[in-house]
Design an enzyme around this catalytic site. Structure first.
Site, PDB file in Angstrom:
ATOM      1  N   LYS A  41     -57.674  10.295  -6.982  1.00 13.47           N
ATOM      2  CA  LYS A  41     -56.887   9.817  -8.197  1.00 13.47           C
ATOM      3  C   LYS A  41     -57.089   8.424  -8.477  1.00 13.47           C
ATOM      4  O   LYS A  41     -56.546   7.716  -9.503  1.00 13.47           O
ATOM      5  CB  LYS A  41     -55.766  10.448  -8.580  1.00 13.47           C
ATOM      6  CG  LYS A  41     -55.856  11.707  -9.329  1.00 13.47           C
ATOM      7  CD  LYS A  41     -54.496  12.036 -10.009  1.00 13.47           C
ATOM      8  CE  LYS A  41     -54.674  13.315 -11.134  1.00 13.47           C
ATOM      9  NZ  LYS A  41     -53.366  13.672 -11.800  1.00 13.47           N
ATOM     10  N   ARG A  90     -43.705  16.605 -23.212  1.00 10.07           N
ATOM     11  CA  ARG A  90     -43.099  15.843 -24.452  1.00 10.07           C
ATOM     12  C   ARG A  90     -43.528  16.087 -25.802  1.00 10.07           C
ATOM     13  O   ARG A  90     -42.619  16.889 -26.514  1.00 10.07           O
ATOM     14  CB  ARG A  90     -44.020  14.119 -23.992  1.00 10.07           C
ATOM     15  CG  ARG A  90     -43.612  13.687 -22.898  1.00 10.07           C
ATOM     16  CD  ARG A  90     -44.448  12.478 -22.473  1.00 10.07           C
ATOM     17  NE  ARG A  90     -45.740  13.169 -22.343  1.00 10.07           N
ATOM     18  CZ  ARG A  90     -46.704  12.587 -21.361  1.00 10.07           C
ATOM     19  NH1 ARG A  90     -46.484  11.151 -21.390  1.00 10.07           N
ATOM     20  NH2 ARG A  90     -47.742  13.127 -21.190  1.00 10.07           N
TER      21      ARG A  90
HETATM   22  O1  PNS Z   1     -48.084  14.021 -13.011  1.00  7.16           O
HETATM   23  P1  PNS Z   1     -49.516  14.846 -13.283  1.00  7.16           P
HETATM   24  O2  PNS Z   1     -50.474  14.100 -12.745  1.00  7.16           O
HETATM   25  O3  PNS Z   1     -49.379  15.233 -14.597  1.00  7.16           O
HETATM   26  O4  PNS Z   1     -49.037  15.891 -12.303  1.00  7.16           O
HETATM   27  C1  PNS Z   1     -50.175  16.655 -11.866  1.00  7.16           C
HETATM   28  C2  PNS Z   1     -49.862  17.829 -10.889  1.00  7.16           C
HETATM   29  C3  PNS Z   1     -49.586  16.940  -9.588  1.00  7.16           C
HETATM   30  C4  PNS Z   1     -48.794  18.665 -11.052  1.00  7.16           C
HETATM   31  C5  PNS Z   1     -51.080  18.602 -10.735  1.00  7.16           C
HETATM   32  O5  PNS Z   1     -52.176  17.888 -10.664  1.00  7.16           O
HETATM   33  C6  PNS Z   1     -51.129  19.455  -9.452  1.00  7.16           C
HETATM   34  O6  PNS Z   1     -50.370  20.501  -9.208  1.00  7.16           O
HETATM   35  N1  PNS Z   1     -51.829  19.188  -8.290  1.00  7.16           N
HETATM   36  C7  PNS Z   1     -51.880  19.784  -7.081  1.00  7.16           C
HETATM   37  C8  PNS Z   1     -53.078  20.514  -6.971  1.00  7.16           C
HETATM   38  C9  PNS Z   1     -52.915  21.740  -7.534  1.00  7.16           C
HETATM   39  O7  PNS Z   1     -52.080  22.686  -7.140  1.00  7.16           O
HETATM   40  N2  PNS Z   1     -53.793  22.173  -8.705  1.00  7.16           N
HETATM   41  C10 PNS Z   1     -53.993  23.395  -9.342  1.00  7.16           C
HETATM   42  C11 PNS Z   1     -52.754  22.917 -10.490  1.00  7.16           C
HETATM   43  S1  PNS Z   1     -52.818  24.520 -11.642  1.00  7.16           S
END
Ligand code: PNS
Length: 161
Positions: A41, A90
């Site tokens: 990222k 939000r």
């Molecule tokens: O702050 P963000 O970028 O909106 O957070 C996104 C996050 C970290 C919650 C999401 O990308 C995540 O859970 N990533 C970990 C990998 C994972 O579990 N992916 C499947 C999610 S359905």
């Protein structure tokens, strides 16, 4: 004991995140702020910097722990004994992707529920990416982030990051 994970990129942590976190501590006995360590990222701040900024923004609430995580959020939640995932909402524009994530997470781990908490009206328009953009262009974002984050955002511009 009710335990939740509040996962995110937190690149950087904003007053909107802080608002949701404080609300989560009213609902849960323990909240793990889980900072995603995901090099693909290419975040502006390292995971260590992001954790430090979150810790510096806390006011000594013993219910909160901050740590990095890799891999699946649901696996991290299982590891720390959490049966809830907290996400902030939000505007309605957040809903579709959050709904998708919540349903996928439920498929992966049916025992874990996603709990959505609304940020206060004052924080509805805040987003980490917009805040970074303004800070990189020299704008003052002190109204949108905790003081320790504002200091580091000012350095982003100086260091051309
Ligand atoms: O702050 P963000 O970028 O909106 O957070 C996104 C996050 C970290 C919650 C999401 O990308 C995540 O859970 N990533 C970990 C990998 C994972 O579990 N992916 C499947 C999610 S359905």
């Amino acid at each position: 004991m009710t335990v939740a994970v509040y996962p995110g990129s937190f690149d950087p942590f904003t007053l909107g995140h802080l608002d949701v976190l404080e609300r989560a501590t009213v609902v849960f006995d323990k909240v793990f702020v889980a900072v995603l360590e995901n090099p693909s990222k290419s975040p502006a701040f390292t995971v260590e910097e992001r954790i430090e900024m979150i810790r510096e923004s806390m006011t000594g609430n013993g219910k909160i722990e901050v740590a990095a995580f890799q891999g699946l959020t649901v696996e991290y939640a299982q590891d720390v004994g959490a049966n809830s995932i907290v996400r902030g909402l939000r505007a309605t524009s957040d809903f579709e992707s959050e709904f998708q994530m919540a349903l996928m997470n439920r498929k992966l781990a049916p025992e874990i529920s996603t709990v959505f908490l609304m940020t206060s009206f004052a924080n509805v328009y805040l987003s980490s990416s917009l805040i970074k953009e303004v800070a990189r262009l020299g704008g003052d974002v002190g109204f949108a982030v905790p003081p320790s984050v504002a200091k580091r955002l000012a350095r982003l511009k100086e260091e051309n990051r």
